[in-house]
Motif scaffolding. Sequence first.
Motif, PDB file in Angstrom:
ATOM      1  N   ALA A  58       7.700 -23.845  -7.152  1.00  0.00           N
ATOM      2  CA  ALA A  58       8.330 -23.573  -5.974  1.00  0.00           C
ATOM      3  C   ALA A  58       7.722 -22.535  -5.162  1.00  0.00           C
ATOM      4  O   ALA A  58       7.811 -22.709  -4.017  1.00  0.00           O
ATOM      5  CB  ALA A  58       9.771 -23.073  -6.485  1.00  0.00           C
ATOM      6  N   HIS A 279      11.887 -16.502 -14.287  1.00  0.00           N
ATOM      7  CA  HIS A 279      11.420 -17.737 -13.818  1.00  0.00           C
ATOM      8  C   HIS A 279      12.008 -19.167 -14.248  1.00  0.00           C
ATOM      9  O   HIS A 279      11.964 -19.995 -13.492  1.00  0.00           O
ATOM     10  CB  HIS A 279       9.911 -17.649 -13.516  1.00  0.00           C
ATOM     11  CG  HIS A 279       9.235 -18.098 -14.746  1.00  0.00           C
ATOM     12  ND1 HIS A 279       9.229 -17.336 -15.777  1.00  0.00           N
ATOM     13  CD2 HIS A 279       8.556 -19.327 -14.900  1.00  0.00           C
ATOM     14  CE1 HIS A 279       8.392 -17.979 -16.684  1.00  0.00           C
ATOM     15  NE2 HIS A 279       7.909 -19.016 -16.275  1.00  0.00           N
ATOM     16  N   GLN A 282      16.573 -18.242 -14.405  1.00  0.00           N
ATOM     17  CA  GLN A 282      17.168 -18.107 -12.982  1.00  0.00           C
ATOM     18  C   GLN A 282      16.131 -18.027 -11.757  1.00  0.00           C
ATOM     19  O   GLN A 282      15.657 -17.511 -11.115  1.00  0.00           O
ATOM     20  CB  GLN A 282      17.643 -16.538 -12.962  1.00  0.00           C
ATOM     21  CG  GLN A 282      18.524 -16.091 -13.962  1.00  0.00           C
ATOM     22  CD  GLN A 282      20.220 -16.928 -13.588  1.00  0.00           C
ATOM     23  OE1 GLN A 282      20.258 -17.283 -12.435  1.00  0.00           O
ATOM     24  NE2 GLN A 282      20.842 -17.246 -14.744  1.00  0.00           N
ATOM     25  N   ALA A 283      15.553 -19.604 -12.011  1.00  0.00           N
ATOM     26  CA  ALA A 283      14.668 -19.953 -11.048  1.00  0.00           C
ATOM     27  C   ALA A 283      14.742 -19.734  -9.595  1.00  0.00           C
ATOM     28  O   ALA A 283      14.040 -19.083  -8.782  1.00  0.00           O
ATOM     29  CB  ALA A 283      14.231 -21.408 -11.291  1.00  0.00           C
ATOM     30  N   ASP A 284      16.000 -19.992  -9.041  1.00  0.00           N
ATOM     31  CA  ASP A 284      16.054 -19.881  -7.550  1.00  0.00           C
ATOM     32  C   ASP A 284      16.496 -18.408  -7.185  1.00  0.00           C
ATOM     33  O   ASP A 284      15.486 -17.820  -6.067  1.00  0.00           O
ATOM     34  CB  ASP A 284      17.503 -20.643  -7.234  1.00  0.00           C
ATOM     35  CG  ASP A 284      17.551 -22.136  -7.308  1.00  0.00           C
ATOM     36  OD1 ASP A 284      16.368 -22.800  -7.341  1.00  0.00           O
ATOM     37  OD2 ASP A 284      18.705 -22.637  -7.393  1.00  0.00           O
ATOM     38  N   ALA A 285      16.847 -17.582  -8.133  1.00  0.00           N
ATOM     39  CA  ALA A 285      16.851 -16.062  -7.643  1.00  0.00           C
ATOM     40  C   ALA A 285      15.434 -15.586  -7.749  1.00  0.00           C
ATOM     41  O   ALA A 285      14.946 -14.695  -7.114  1.00  0.00           O
ATOM     42  CB  ALA A 285      17.907 -15.550  -8.593  1.00  0.00           C
ATOM     43  N   ASN A 287      12.763 -17.075  -7.600  1.00  0.00           N
ATOM     44  CA  ASN A 287      11.748 -17.375  -6.394  1.00  0.00           C
ATOM     45  C   ASN A 287      12.101 -16.720  -5.110  1.00  0.00           C
ATOM     46  O   ASN A 287      11.166 -16.311  -4.425  1.00  0.00           O
ATOM     47  CB  ASN A 287      11.725 -18.690  -6.408  1.00  0.00           C
ATOM     48  CG  ASN A 287      11.165 -19.610  -7.296  1.00  0.00           C
ATOM     49  OD1 ASN A 287      10.210 -19.204  -8.209  1.00  0.00           O
ATOM     50  ND2 ASN A 287      11.641 -20.807  -7.799  1.00  0.00           N
ATOM     51  N   ALA A 288      13.495 -16.566  -4.836  1.00  0.00           N
ATOM     52  CA  ALA A 288      13.739 -16.039  -3.618  1.00  0.00           C
ATOM     53  C   ALA A 288      13.365 -14.558  -3.635  1.00  0.00           C
ATOM     54  O   ALA A 288      12.785 -13.986  -2.519  1.00  0.00           O
ATOM     55  CB  ALA A 288      15.281 -15.992  -3.416  1.00  0.00           C
TER      56      ALA A 288
END
Length: 303
Positions: A58, A279, A282-285, A287-288
Amino acid sequence: MTDYARTGSQADDLLSPGTHAIDLLGVRQAYIVAGQGPLCVVHSGGPGIGWSYLRMPALERHFTMLYLEPIGTGDSGHLASHPEGYSVARYSAQLGALFDALDLRDALLLGHSHGGFVAQHYALRQPERLKGIIVYASAAVTGGAFIASAGQNVVAFAARHAGDALAEDVLAAWQNLATMQSDADYLHVLQRLLPVYFADFRRPDLHFEAIRNALTATLLIGDGAPFDVTPDLPGLGVPALVLAGEQDFICGPAHNEIIASLVPDARLLRFQDAGHFIHLEQADAFNAAVLGFGLGIGARRDA
């Protein structure tokens, strides 16, 4: 002058997407480039763990990600004293030689776990090459208390998951760390330890078995010296993002709070329901957070 020679790539093609290798300080250094955008250099953990667990597709949509294969692993070479000599200072020197050879500047440097030790060591010595550092699930100081705390957390983990065979085996695997004598021993122990690295290794969407089966490991030995950069961190001259999983058994929030409290320009983010591999859990958090930090530095400079 940096001691290096290029192999396998054209001199003007060393940051193109794909796999590359150059000779640095007498050792073959392999690395993988993927994505597009500002440069982010990634140093995985270990020592001796293959880099691929830290692949972050991502983020490759926003950054040119340069993933090192740390020396002693994968397609990178071994030190002449292999398996000994893999100190944090030696890894840092290798990283510095790569920055010099590729003339990398204004880069983000992301180090995970042991890679975070290397990233801190390098950033303290070559801050002019960096625009920021991301210290991910790491620590500023290790030693007897560090290991004892991790051991206590392993015992607590096994107790919380009493009746789960994989979780209960974690304690036996931790006790086997001192008996490892080969790469096969190391990999087997890591595979058995893996459940404790997650907040919830049984989560269906985590694909735990695939992660465990993809692990690669080489038994490497450092210099035996405890790592401690706490006296130096107040002089770190680049912004830092410090990432901690609330349920990380080995490099939890307390360790990361030390880093954030000492670095003049640091931000600490703590992630609920995550262990050592934020990563993945809690991949989305995650990456953000990395994206906001990496792109935000440029905005701060332009303001």
